[in-house]
Design a protein around this motif. Sequence first.
Motif, short mmCIF file in Angstrom:
data_model
loop_
_atom_site.label_atom_id
_atom_site.label_comp_id
_atom_site.label_asym_id
_atom_site.label_seq_id
_atom_site.Cartn_x
_atom_site.Cartn_y
_atom_site.Cartn_z
N HIS A 21 0.85 -1.19 0.00
CA HIS A 21 0.00 0.00 0.00
C HIS A 21 0.89 1.24 0.00
O HIS A 21 1.75 1.37 0.88
N PRO A 22 0.70 2.15 -0.94
CA PRO A 22 1.59 3.32 -1.05
C PRO A 22 1.66 4.17 0.21
O PRO A 22 2.73 4.64 0.59
N ASP A 23 0.52 4.37 0.88
CA ASP A 23 0.48 5.29 2.02
C ASP A 23 0.13 4.61 3.33
O ASP A 23 -0.35 5.27 4.27
N ALA A 24 0.37 3.31 3.40
CA ALA A 24 0.05 2.56 4.62
C ALA A 24 0.96 1.35 4.71
O ALA A 24 1.60 0.97 3.72
N PRO A 25 1.07 0.73 5.89
CA PRO A 25 1.90 -0.47 6.00
C PRO A 25 1.46 -1.57 5.04
O PRO A 25 0.27 -1.67 4.69
N ALA A 26 2.40 -2.37 4.60
CA ALA A 26 2.08 -3.54 3.79
C ALA A 26 1.25 -4.51 4.64
O ALA A 26 1.30 -4.47 5.88
#
Length: 220
Positions: A137-142
């Motif tokens: 996820h670009p703006d969150a944890p994987a």
Amino acid sequence: MGPVDQTGADGRVRVATLTEAGRTQWADLDQRSDDLAASILEPLTEHRRERLVTAMAEVERLLIGSMVVIEPCPPSDPRARACLRAYARDIARRFDDGFDPALSNPVHDEALVPPNGVLLLATLNSEPIGCGAVKLHPDAPAEIKRVWVADTVRGLGVGRRLLGELERYAAERGATAVRLDTNRNLTEAIALYRATGYREIEAYNTERYAHHWFEKRLGH
């Protein structure tokens, strides 16, 4: 060794059979092997024999574990499909209310192929024995999903290796943390997460079957 018989239409296929003399010689070699094993064990006390057998079993486990190969695999691959079906059967058996994929948060194939994520397949002698996936996820944890290991290889460290490889994949692509959710009945998985640096956090999704949510910072 006796005659070599050709079988089937493919002339490359051969079946070798032992003659009577060959079978006698094979039995003699087998007996010598048994006698050698007995001569090694005979001087040992019962306690030392048990220690030796336990050590040999551990060596065998470590050797088998070292033969497991973990590599990326398209989620549409039949081997990956087989593992994901086995995952669903396993958790349906263990969850209090069973498991209905239609009621769970979906994990679409396109989320598990680069650059969106990856599915890793674990094989032993080319047979699939485990899997695990991570969504980026670009703006969150994987997010780690669908980690499963076959009962036949439980205890060989395959689950830990899969988890580590998924974390490494995410870190190499810029993720600074990974998250996952899990069910309270998956006690071995919960113990593994805690032992490998995951901390419990507040719920970050609405997964129907989740009771625990974990996060791990990467690169620390």
